[in-house]
Design an enzyme around this catalytic site. Structure first.
Site, PDB file in Angstrom:
ATOM      1  N   ASP A 177       6.202   0.556   6.770  1.00 14.79           N
ATOM      2  CA  ASP A 177       4.756   0.383   6.549  1.00 14.79           C
ATOM      3  C   ASP A 177       4.206   1.511   5.699  1.00 14.79           C
ATOM      4  OD1 ASP A 177       2.178  -0.499   6.693  1.00 14.79           O
ATOM      5  OD2 ASP A 177       1.838   0.178   8.732  1.00 14.79           O
ATOM      6  N   GLU A 195      -4.929   1.649   2.407  1.00 13.84           N
ATOM      7  CA  GLU A 195      -5.043   0.443   3.231  1.00 13.84           C
ATOM      8  C   GLU A 195      -5.286   0.786   4.689  1.00 13.84           C
ATOM      9  OE1 GLU A 195      -3.499  -2.812   5.904  1.00 13.84           O
ATOM     10  OE2 GLU A 195      -2.781  -0.775   5.720  1.00 13.84           O
ATOM     11  N   GLU A 196      -4.660   1.889   5.152  1.00 15.05           N
ATOM     12  CA  GLU A 196      -4.645   2.152   6.596  1.00 15.05           C
ATOM     13  C   GLU A 196      -5.995   2.546   7.168  1.00 15.05           C
ATOM     14  OE1 GLU A 196      -2.359   1.244   8.358  1.00 15.05           O
ATOM     15  OE2 GLU A 196      -0.396   1.523   7.449  1.00 15.05           O
ATOM     16  N   HIS A 256       0.829  -1.219   0.000  1.00 17.48           N
ATOM     17  CA  HIS A 256       0.000   0.000   0.000  1.00 17.48           C
ATOM     18  C   HIS A 256       0.855   1.257   0.000  1.00 17.48           C
ATOM     19  CE1 HIS A 256       0.243   0.739   4.441  1.00 17.48           C
ATOM     20  NE2 HIS A 256       0.219  -0.569   4.554  1.00 17.48           N
ATOM     21  N   ASP A 286       3.321  -6.511   3.171  1.00 12.29           N
ATOM     22  CA  ASP A 286       2.913  -5.472   4.126  1.00 12.29           C
ATOM     23  C   ASP A 286       3.301  -5.880   5.548  1.00 12.29           C
ATOM     24  OD1 ASP A 286       1.861  -3.224   5.281  1.00 12.29           O
ATOM     25  OD2 ASP A 286      -0.229  -3.822   5.092  1.00 12.29           O
ATOM     26  N   HIS A 332       3.383   2.639  12.543  1.00 10.85           N
ATOM     27  CA  HIS A 332       2.430   3.736  12.773  1.00 10.85           C
ATOM     28  C   HIS A 332       2.959   4.821  13.703  1.00 10.85           C
ATOM     29  CE1 HIS A 332      -1.203   0.850  11.806  1.00 10.85           C
ATOM     30  NE2 HIS A 332      -0.318   0.925  10.823  1.00 10.85           N
TER      31      HIS A 332
HETATM   32 ZN   LIG Z   1       0.713  -1.611   6.294  1.00  5.44          ZN
END
Ligand SMILES: [Zn+2]
Length: 471
Positions: free
Chosen positions: A301, A335-336, A289, A362, A432
């Site tokens: 990520d 995606e998130e 993503h 991912d 994140h």
């Molecule tokens: Zn991810």
């Protein structure tokens, strides 16, 4: 009997059977793939572009939450990078995405006793949260470890900020299992807090690392309870608050957030491929993503996953092979916090083509070890026969599983899903948060991930997969 066996074995040898049974001679596919593997490794490790691609994404684009100016720059980066890598038919597919903005204000502090000054906590809003009023919310705090504990508290939760403080279970080998055991507090904490009469949710960051960096992530609301603000607190902050609550259960905490949800915004998935030489209509999707949270640089990520896919196709092109079936790199948007890109990709009509597999990356840019394999036992057994091709790179760990979020809408339509297995022991240290930066990605490990994706998708493009029953 002995001579009988000998005769039988000679007969089998004449038939060319015994060698394969005994594993003395590699099967034709493994034999053919050996030199290709060697060229992929040499090209990748000596002249690889994965880390350079990721450097450009992290430093010229940075984080890129759906609908943000960063996400628009990331779309342009992906298109440019695919073209530079020489992929065929590089194109954008438009998709509308949610647009949540963090805003300027996100603070929390607690006040304990009469004379004590404000003690600040390191926090960040969870993605999708509503903001507080401009002065913030000030209330007492109720600490719980689970939703069951919160429900059992009853009236005492009313008017409080609910502090969900269940840590990662450090005794689990698989960090994703530890994540799975803690992430429910983040996803549903605001719903459960509101249902109990609470005024906000404060959630221990979903990480096993002890530091002062908060980790964001998606959360949701329910239609039947008020939307209360939700934030993550660093693990150090969570421990400090927990200690302070033991000393003073009546302490008051002030939480101020200015985040909000704006109208949906236009964005795109980005596609590029190597068109198959014999069966161009049979498509193997590989990808990750393109969006990230609005923290750090989205390096692991999922910048790593995007680069894995683009570099995999560049490597195949660079060593001069063309797959029998089409291999398509897809940079999925959103995606998130919505998966709109994954949903739109699977829903699009693609006349004349059939997706035969969808391979996701991912789980960050760590050292690759193999692939998680969906589609059922027949697919796993077919893929396991490729073991000798992957064993020299220590990539022959094939286990039942499937793809990630981006390809879930495809797997729901019956396309077998796959995901690269990488070392994830450090993944949630970064995930994140502001810790997810380029410097935490190792260039060689990242490139080996791209080599793994190239070898796996190319082997699949050559050998195909057994037919899978569609739901
Ligand atoms: Zn991810």
């Amino acid at each position: 009997l002995k001579s009988g066996l000998k005769i039988a074995s000679v007969a089998l040898a004449l038939l060319g059977v015994n060698a394969r049974l005994l594993g003395a001679d590699p099967d034709p596919l493994a034999k053919r793939m050996g030199p290709i593997r060697g060229r992929l490794v040499r090209e990748g490790l000596a002249k690889g572009q994965a880390f350079a691609m990721l450097t450009e994404l992290c430093t010229t684009v940075g984080h890129r939450l759906s609908g943000s100016p960063g996400a628009a720059k990331a779309v342009a980066w992906a298109e440019r990078t695919m073209k530079r890598a020489g992929l065929d038919r590089v194109r954008l597919e438009p998709v509308m995405v949610p647009r949540w903005v963090r805003g300027e204000t996100e603070t929390a502090s607690y006040q304990s006793g009469a004379a004590k000054p404000d003690t600040p906590l390191s926090i960040c809003a969870l993605g999708g949260s509503v903001g507080t009023s401009s002065g913030g919310i000030t209330a007492e705090v109720l600490e719980v470890r689970s939703f069951e504990e919160l429900r059992a508290v009853g009236e005492r939760a009313k008017g409080k900020i609910i502090f969900f403080n269940r840590p990662f279970d450090p005794g689990l080998f698989d960090p994703f299992a530890a994540y799975g055991g803690a992430v429910g507090q983040r996803g549903s904490g605001a719903i459960e807090a509101a249902r109990a009469g609470g005024v906000a949710a404060l959630v221990r960051s979903v990480t096993g690392r002890l530091d002062d960096v908060p980790h964001t992530g998606s959360m949701s609301y329910a239609g039947d309870v008020p939307k209360v603000p939700a934030a993550a607190v660093s693990t150090v902050g969570a421990n400090r608050l927990s200690e302070a609550l033991k000393a003073d259960p009546r302490l008051r905490l002030t939480l101020a957030l200015s985040c909000e949800t704006l109208p949906d915004a236009p964005s795109s998935n980005v596609l590029g491929e190597l068109v198959g030489s014999e069966m161009p209509g049979e498509v193997i999707v590989i990808g990750g993503h393109l969006d990230s949270w609005d923290k750090g640089q989205g390096a692991h990520d999922d910048g790593a996953g995007c680069v894995h896919a683009i570099e995999a196709l560049r490597l195949l092109k660079a060593i001069g092979v063309r797959p029998k079936r089409t291999i398509r790199a897809v940079m999925f948007m959103n995606e998130e916090n919505g998966n709109r890109g994954g949903i739109a990709y699977a829903a699009a009509a693609r006349p004349g083509e059939r997706a035969i597999a969808a391979i996701e990356s991912d789980r960050g840019g760590g050292m690759p070890h193999g692939f998680s394999v969906g589609g059922g036992p027949a697919v796993l057994s077919a893929v396991s026969k490729w073991g000798p091709i992957f064993e020299p790179l220590q990539l022959d760990r094939f286990r039942a599983g499937g793809g990630g979020t981006d390809v879930a809408p495809l797997t729901a339509k019956g396309v077998p899903g796959f995901e690269i297995i990488v070392d994830t022991q450090r993944y949630f240290d970064y995930h994140h948060s502001d810790n997810d930066v380029l410097g935490e990605v190792h260039p060689r490990e990242l490139e080996l991930g791209a080599i793994a994706m190239a070898l796996f998708s190319y082997t699949m493009a050559e050998d195909g997969l057994p037919a899978v029953k569609r739901p």
